[in-house]
Design a protein around this motif. Sequence first.
Motif, PDB file in Angstrom:
ATOM      1  N   VAL A 113       0.838  -1.204   0.000  1.00 46.10           N
ATOM      2  CA  VAL A 113       0.000   0.000   0.000  1.00 46.10           C
ATOM      3  C   VAL A 113       0.867   1.246   0.000  1.00 46.10           C
ATOM      4  O   VAL A 113       0.532   2.247  -0.645  1.00 46.10           O
ATOM      5  N   ASP A 114       1.983   1.214   0.698  1.00 48.40           N
ATOM      6  CA  ASP A 114       2.890   2.367   0.673  1.00 48.40           C
ATOM      7  C   ASP A 114       3.430   2.613  -0.734  1.00 48.40           C
ATOM      8  O   ASP A 114       3.661   3.755  -1.131  1.00 48.40           O
ATOM      9  N   ARG A 117       0.818   4.390  -3.088  1.00 50.91           N
ATOM     10  CA  ARG A 117       0.564   5.825  -2.922  1.00 50.91           C
ATOM     11  C   ARG A 117       1.168   6.644  -4.059  1.00 50.91           C
ATOM     12  O   ARG A 117       0.713   7.746  -4.330  1.00 50.91           O
ATOM     13  N   TYR A 120      -1.679   5.709  -6.922  1.00 52.82           N
ATOM     14  CA  TYR A 120      -3.056   6.053  -6.568  1.00 52.82           C
ATOM     15  C   TYR A 120      -3.077   6.751  -5.209  1.00 52.82           C
ATOM     16  O   TYR A 120      -3.406   6.142  -4.192  1.00 52.82           O
ATOM     17  N   PRO A 121      -2.726   8.042  -5.158  1.00 50.58           N
ATOM     18  CA  PRO A 121      -2.664   8.720  -3.857  1.00 50.58           C
ATOM     19  C   PRO A 121      -4.002   8.752  -3.122  1.00 50.58           C
ATOM     20  O   PRO A 121      -4.037   8.693  -1.896  1.00 50.58           O
ATOM     21  N   GLU A 122      -5.106   8.800  -3.864  1.00 54.30           N
ATOM     22  CA  GLU A 122      -6.416   8.845  -3.207  1.00 54.30           C
ATOM     23  C   GLU A 122      -6.786   7.506  -2.575  1.00 54.30           C
ATOM     24  O   GLU A 122      -7.623   7.438  -1.676  1.00 54.30           O
ATOM     25  N   VAL A 124      -4.819   5.504  -0.827  1.00 57.78           N
ATOM     26  CA  VAL A 124      -4.083   5.146   0.390  1.00 57.78           C
ATOM     27  C   VAL A 124      -4.061   6.278   1.414  1.00 57.78           C
ATOM     28  O   VAL A 124      -3.089   6.453   2.121  1.00 57.78           O
ATOM     29  N   GLN A 125      -5.140   7.005   1.510  1.00 56.87           N
ATOM     30  CA  GLN A 125      -5.241   8.050   2.518  1.00 56.87           C
ATOM     31  C   GLN A 125      -6.455   7.785   3.391  1.00 56.87           C
ATOM     32  O   GLN A 125      -7.506   7.365   2.897  1.00 56.87           O
ATOM     33  N   ARG A 129      -7.041   3.591   3.210  1.00 57.39           N
ATOM     34  CA  ARG A 129      -5.758   2.884   3.354  1.00 57.39           C
ATOM     35  C   ARG A 129      -5.956   1.581   4.124  1.00 57.39           C
ATOM     36  O   ARG A 129      -5.448   0.528   3.731  1.00 57.39           O
TER      37      ARG A 129
END
Length: 139
Positions: A113-114, A117, A120-122, A124-125, A129
Amino acid sequence: MTKKRDNEAPHLLRVFPLMALIFYEVSGGPFGSEDAVRASSPIIAVIGFVIFPMVWSVPEALMTAEMSCMFPEDAGFVAWVTAAYGRFPGFMEGLLSWVSGMTDNALYPVLAVDYFRFLYPELVQGPTRYWTIIAITIA
């Protein structure tokens, strides 16, 4: 339990799948290689990635092959430790190897998941996440 027929050929593991299996068993993948390249230079990192496995893995592979020939059973480390130190240390070897494997394998979804990011930054926030980690773990 099915009985194996005498004329049935054993399933062999080929070289490339064996290399991939060993790579992911030992390191879980290429996680952390970016830090090595950043800390030195790309050529030094590549040389280290080529030389270190030879210095570390070849002696370990030879030792494992020798011990496996001495103890031709499926227990691996547990059989070796039991033969050398007794039943309780052999049990502890098996238990602690299992705990180590469970702990180590629990890290891989978080590492994946890191890495997501960057793509796909959206994804894993926040709470997304955690749901992504759970989905990867279940899959």
